[in-house]
Structure formats: structure tokens, C-alpha cells
Design a protein around this motif. Structure first.
Motif, PDB file in Angstrom:
ATOM      1  N   PRO A 220      -6.583  18.885   2.766  1.00 55.91           N
ATOM      2  CA  PRO A 220      -7.258  19.126   4.050  1.00 55.91           C
ATOM      3  C   PRO A 220      -8.199  17.979   4.439  1.00 55.91           C
ATOM      4  CG  PRO A 220      -8.018  20.678   2.372  1.00 55.91           C
ATOM      5  CD  PRO A 220      -6.883  19.898   1.789  1.00 55.91           C
ATOM      6  N   ASP A 221      -8.735  17.290   3.436  1.00 56.66           N
ATOM      7  CA  ASP A 221      -9.621  16.165   3.711  1.00 56.66           C
ATOM      8  C   ASP A 221      -8.891  15.034   4.438  1.00 56.66           C
ATOM      9  OD1 ASP A 221      -8.170  15.918   1.262  1.00 56.66           O
ATOM     10  OD2 ASP A 221      -9.457  14.238   0.670  1.00 56.66           O
ATOM     11  N   LEU A 222      -7.649  14.769   4.045  1.00 55.09           N
ATOM     12  CA  LEU A 222      -6.871  13.711   4.684  1.00 55.09           C
ATOM     13  C   LEU A 222      -6.206  14.199   5.970  1.00 55.09           C
ATOM     14  CD1 LEU A 222      -5.167  12.024   1.608  1.00 55.09           C
ATOM     15  CD2 LEU A 222      -7.220  11.301   2.841  1.00 55.09           C
ATOM     16  N   ALA A 223      -5.816  15.461   6.006  1.00 55.26           N
ATOM     17  CA  ALA A 223      -5.155  16.013   7.185  1.00 55.26           C
ATOM     18  C   ALA A 223      -6.094  16.045   8.374  1.00 55.26           C
ATOM     19  CB  ALA A 223      -4.614  17.406   6.893  1.00 55.26           C
TER      20      ALA A 223
ATOM     21  N   ARG B 189       0.844  -1.192   0.000  1.00 56.34           N
ATOM     22  CA  ARG B 189       0.000   0.000   0.000  1.00 56.34           C
ATOM     23  C   ARG B 189       0.879   1.241   0.000  1.00 56.34           C
ATOM     24  NH1 ARG B 189      -5.195  -1.571  -0.899  1.00 56.34           N
ATOM     25  NH2 ARG B 189      -5.980  -2.975   0.676  1.00 56.34           N
ATOM     26  N   GLY B 190       0.352   2.329  -0.519  1.00 51.31           N
ATOM     27  CA  GLY B 190       1.055   3.604  -0.481  1.00 51.31           C
ATOM     28  C   GLY B 190       0.612   4.407   0.728  1.00 51.31           C
ATOM     29  N   MET B 191       1.590   4.922   1.450  1.00 49.00           N
ATOM     30  CA  MET B 191       1.325   5.820   2.575  1.00 49.00           C
ATOM     31  C   MET B 191       2.034   7.117   2.257  1.00 49.00           C
ATOM     32  SD  MET B 191       1.785   3.284   5.801  1.00 49.00           S
ATOM     33  CE  MET B 191       0.768   1.814   5.923  1.00 49.00           C
ATOM     34  N   ARG B 192       1.304   8.192   2.279  1.00 49.66           N
ATOM     35  CA  ARG B 192       1.898   9.440   1.818  1.00 49.66           C
ATOM     36  C   ARG B 192       1.765  10.549   2.841  1.00 49.66           C
ATOM     37  NH1 ARG B 192      -2.783  10.141  -2.628  1.00 49.66           N
ATOM     38  NH2 ARG B 192      -4.384  10.610  -1.118  1.00 49.66           N
ATOM     39  N   GLY B 193       2.509  11.602   2.550  1.00 51.98           N
ATOM     40  CA  GLY B 193       2.450  12.772   3.395  1.00 51.98           C
ATOM     41  C   GLY B 193       3.253  13.893   2.779  1.00 51.98           C
ATOM     42  N   ALA B 194       3.147  15.058   3.397  1.00 54.56           N
ATOM     43  CA  ALA B 194       3.892  16.226   2.927  1.00 54.56           C
ATOM     44  C   ALA B 194       4.104  17.174   4.098  1.00 54.56           C
ATOM     45  CB  ALA B 194       3.136  16.922   1.802  1.00 54.56           C
ATOM     46  N   ILE B 195       5.152  17.961   3.967  1.00 53.86           N
ATOM     47  CA  ILE B 195       5.499  18.950   4.978  1.00 53.86           C
ATOM     48  C   ILE B 195       6.169  20.121   4.275  1.00 53.86           C
ATOM     49  CG2 ILE B 195       7.799  17.978   5.466  1.00 53.86           C
ATOM     50  CD1 ILE B 195       7.166  18.520   8.490  1.00 53.86           C
ATOM     51  N   THR B 196       6.035  21.298   4.825  1.00 56.91           N
ATOM     52  CA  THR B 196       6.741  22.454   4.282  1.00 56.91           C
ATOM     53  C   THR B 196       7.843  22.870   5.249  1.00 56.91           C
ATOM     54  OG1 THR B 196       5.097  23.937   5.259  1.00 56.91           O
ATOM     55  CG2 THR B 196       4.803  23.342   2.932  1.00 56.91           C
TER      56      THR B 196
ATOM     57  N   ILE C 169      -5.663   3.807   6.102  1.00 56.77           N
ATOM     58  CA  ILE C 169      -4.300   4.336   6.174  1.00 56.77           C
ATOM     59  C   ILE C 169      -4.364   5.798   6.598  1.00 56.77           C
ATOM     60  CG2 ILE C 169      -2.284   4.996   4.786  1.00 56.77           C
ATOM     61  CD1 ILE C 169      -2.809   2.422   3.156  1.00 56.77           C
ATOM     62  N   THR C 170      -3.446   6.186   7.473  1.00 63.45           N
ATOM     63  CA  THR C 170      -3.362   7.582   7.899  1.00 63.45           C
ATOM     64  C   THR C 170      -2.271   8.266   7.094  1.00 63.45           C
ATOM     65  OG1 THR C 170      -4.057   6.999  10.139  1.00 63.45           O
ATOM     66  CG2 THR C 170      -2.960   9.124   9.850  1.00 63.45           C
ATOM     67  N   HIS C 171      -2.659   9.173   6.235  1.00 61.02           N
ATOM     68  CA  HIS C 171      -1.732   9.994   5.472  1.00 61.02           C
ATOM     69  C   HIS C 171      -1.476  11.252   6.293  1.00 61.02           C
ATOM     70  CE1 HIS C 171      -2.370   7.266   2.122  1.00 61.02           C
ATOM     71  NE2 HIS C 171      -3.665   7.428   2.292  1.00 61.02           N
ATOM     72  N   VAL C 172      -0.256  11.766   6.261  1.00 57.33           N
ATOM     73  CA  VAL C 172       0.142  12.839   7.178  1.00 57.33           C
ATOM     74  C   VAL C 172       0.530  14.093   6.400  1.00 57.33           C
ATOM     75  CG1 VAL C 172       1.763  13.488   8.993  1.00 57.33           C
ATOM     76  CG2 VAL C 172       0.942  11.117   8.859  1.00 57.33           C
ATOM     77  N   TYR C 173      -0.094  15.200   6.749  1.00 60.83           N
ATOM     78  CA  TYR C 173       0.213  16.494   6.146  1.00 60.83           C
ATOM     79  C   TYR C 173       0.490  17.479   7.270  1.00 60.83           C
ATOM     80  CZ  TYR C 173      -1.235  14.372   1.860  1.00 60.83           C
ATOM     81  OH  TYR C 173      -1.298  13.540   0.781  1.00 60.83           O
ATOM     82  N   LEU C 174       1.679  18.075   7.249  1.00 59.45           N
ATOM     83  CA  LEU C 174       2.124  18.945   8.335  1.00 59.45           C
ATOM     84  C   LEU C 174       2.493  20.338   7.823  1.00 59.45           C
ATOM     85  CD1 LEU C 174       4.430  16.318  10.089  1.00 59.45           C
ATOM     86  CD2 LEU C 174       2.075  16.915  10.712  1.00 59.45           C
ATOM     87  N   ASN C 175       2.466  21.287   8.741  1.00 63.69           N
ATOM     88  CA  ASN C 175       2.780  22.689   8.433  1.00 63.69           C
ATOM     89  C   ASN C 175       1.827  23.186   7.341  1.00 63.69           C
ATOM     90  OD1 ASN C 175       4.748  22.147  10.316  1.00 63.69           O
ATOM     91  ND2 ASN C 175       6.444  22.221   8.875  1.00 63.69           N
ATOM     92  N   ASP C 176       2.318  23.968   6.393  1.00 62.60           N
ATOM     93  CA  ASP C 176       1.441  24.496   5.337  1.00 62.60           C
ATOM     94  C   ASP C 176       0.977  23.428   4.350  1.00 62.60           C
ATOM     95  OD1 ASP C 176       1.363  27.072   6.297  1.00 62.60           O
ATOM     96  OD2 ASP C 176       2.909  27.836   4.941  1.00 62.60           O
ATOM     97  N   ALA C 177       1.580  22.253   4.393  1.00 67.38           N
ATOM     98  CA  ALA C 177       1.180  21.177   3.477  1.00 67.38           C
ATOM     99  C   ALA C 177      -0.230  20.672   3.770  1.00 67.38           C
ATOM    100  CB  ALA C 177       2.181  20.023   3.546  1.00 67.38           C
ATOM    101  N   ILE C 178      -0.786  21.041   4.902  1.00 68.21           N
ATOM    102  CA  ILE C 178      -2.180  20.692   5.202  1.00 68.21           C
ATOM    103  C   ILE C 178      -3.088  21.198   4.086  1.00 68.21           C
ATOM    104  CG2 ILE C 178      -4.104  21.218   6.777  1.00 68.21           C
ATOM    105  CD1 ILE C 178      -2.036  21.172   9.060  1.00 68.21           C
ATOM    106  N   LYS C 179      -2.693  22.302   3.447  1.00 68.92           N
ATOM    107  CA  LYS C 179      -3.483  22.887   2.356  1.00 68.92           C
ATOM    108  C   LYS C 179      -3.614  21.944   1.164  1.00 68.92           C
ATOM    109  CE  LYS C 179      -1.795  27.509   3.444  1.00 68.92           C
ATOM    110  NZ  LYS C 179      -0.894  28.597   2.993  1.00 68.92           N
TER     111      LYS C 179
END
Length: 121
Positions: free
Chosen positions: A116-119, A3-10, A103-113
Motif C-alpha cells: 500500500p505504501d508504493l501503491a 533498475r528494477g521496476m515491479r508491480g502486481a495484479i490479481t 521509480i513508479t511501482h504499480v499495484y492493481l486490483n487486490d494486489a494493492i494490499k
């Protein structure tokens, strides 16, 4: 199953230590929230926006205890006008029985933008 688990951070600015610290913060959040061990990771793709050039984000992940043999590749995102700047994205390919919807995908800092549905999940 893989499975793919993704995320982003600024990051605030393009400095090596920020690139490394924030990449580790993101990867650790993804694995902790999904109960993943390094041995279950088939590979990781890390991308950065073109304005990040000071360091390879993968370096910091490879230095974590037990992560020596996890295949990691870095690349730049497409340079699309209006894209979120100074952003690091991560995609882990993980052997897991977790259902796609759980699966919990993680978006932190401004990457929440970005998702937002997954964050908010």
C-alpha cells in the motif's frame, strides 16, 4: 544503470484470457508510468501464485508490438499459507537514469494490499 521496476495484479479466476489481459494491463502501466521503451528492458520475470495454471503470462507480453525480443521468464511464487491468491507479479530490469526513489511501482486490483505504501505513491 539497470533498475528494477515491479508491480502486481490479481485476477478474478484462473482463465487464460484473464491471465493474459491482466498481465498486459500491468506491464503497460509500469512502462507508461516510467516512460520505458521495450529496447530499454534487459529482461522481465513474471511470477504467479500456484493457483494460476491455465496460461503463461509471458505469452501476452511477447505478442505486444515491439516486444518480440524482450527476454521474459515465468515462474511460480512460493506457496506460503495466507498469501494473496490469484496474483501475478512482474519485475522488469530496465536500463534507466531514473533514481531508485523516483521509480513508479504499480499495484492493481487486490494486489494493492501487498504494498500500500508504493501503491499510494
Amino acid at each position: 544503470m539497470i533498475r528494477g521496476m515491479r508491480g502486481a495484479i490479481t485476477i478474478e479466476k484462473d482463465e487464460p484470457q484473464l491471465v493474459w489481459d491482466e498481465t498486459v494491463k500491468l506491464v503497460q502501466a509500469i512502462v507508461e508510468q516510467n516512460n520505458v521503451e521495450p529496447d530499454h528492458i534487459a529482461s522481465i520475470i513474471i511470477s504467479t501464485t500456484p493457483d494460476i495454471t491455465s496460461a503463461f503470462p509471458a505469452r501476452s507480453v511477447r505478442m505486444l508490438d515491439g516486444w518480440d525480443y524482450v527476454p521474459i521468464m515465468c515462474m511460480h511464487e512460493m506457496n506460503v499459507e495466507g498469501a494473496l491468491p490469484l496474483c501475478i507479479r512482474v519485475l522488469l530490469h530496465v536500463e534507466t537514469e531514473i533514481a531508485q526513489r523516483d521509480i513508479t511501482h504499480v499495484y492493481l486490483n487486490d494486489a494493492i494490499k501487498l504494498r500500500p505504501d508504493l501503491a499510494a505513491k
